[in-house]
Design a protein around this motif. Structure first.
Motif, short mmCIF file in Angstrom:
data_model
loop_
_atom_site.label_atom_id
_atom_site.label_comp_id
_atom_site.label_asym_id
_atom_site.label_seq_id
_atom_site.Cartn_x
_atom_site.Cartn_y
_atom_site.Cartn_z
N GLU A 1 0.84 -1.19 0.00
CA GLU A 1 0.00 0.00 0.00
C GLU A 1 0.88 1.24 0.00
N ARG A 2 0.39 2.27 -0.64
CA ARG A 2 1.17 3.51 -0.74
C ARG A 2 1.45 4.09 0.63
N GLN A 3 0.46 4.07 1.53
CA GLN A 3 0.67 4.66 2.85
C GLN A 3 1.68 3.87 3.67
N SER A 4 1.59 2.55 3.63
CA SER A 4 2.54 1.77 4.42
C SER A 4 3.95 1.88 3.83
N TYR A 5 4.03 1.97 2.51
CA TYR A 5 5.34 2.14 1.87
C TYR A 5 5.96 3.47 2.29
#
Length: 101
Positions: free
Chosen positions: A17-21
């Motif tokens: 996910e973009r946020q976790s990355y």
């Protein structure tokens, strides 16, 4: 129509996910910041003191305080980003009605 080619071998691509990355990259930056600061603080030890290339101690002190100010500013930015991401993460979990991991 889609062409069916030979099956792919090896590991399938990993989707993050973009946020976790982004959160992981900010955490990585926070972990690396002290080492970058240490390397920047050691640079005056490499400055030459013999001959015409002598460095004034006032210049070295200004350099050290400049690096210190940059490290404090960098830590403040990283801290703000981590806090904002934590707030977004908890708001997202509350919106789903679940518990935080």
């Amino acid at each position: 129509m889609t062409e069916a080619g030979p099956p792919r071998r090896g590991k399938p691509p990993v989707f993050l996910e973009r946020q976790s990355y982004r959160r992981r990259r900010v955490i990585d930056a926070a972990r690396v910041l002290p080492f970058i600061g240490m390397l920047l603080w050691v640079i005056p030890l490499l400055w030459r003191e013999d001959g015409a290339v002598a460095v004034r101690s006032s210049s070295a002190i200004l350099y050290l305080f400049g690096v210190w100010i940059l490290l404090v500013a960098g830590a403040a930015v990283l801290s703000a980003k981590l806090a904002a991401q934590a707030r977004d993460g908890t708001a997202e979990v509350e919106a789903r009605g679940g518990e935080a991991p």
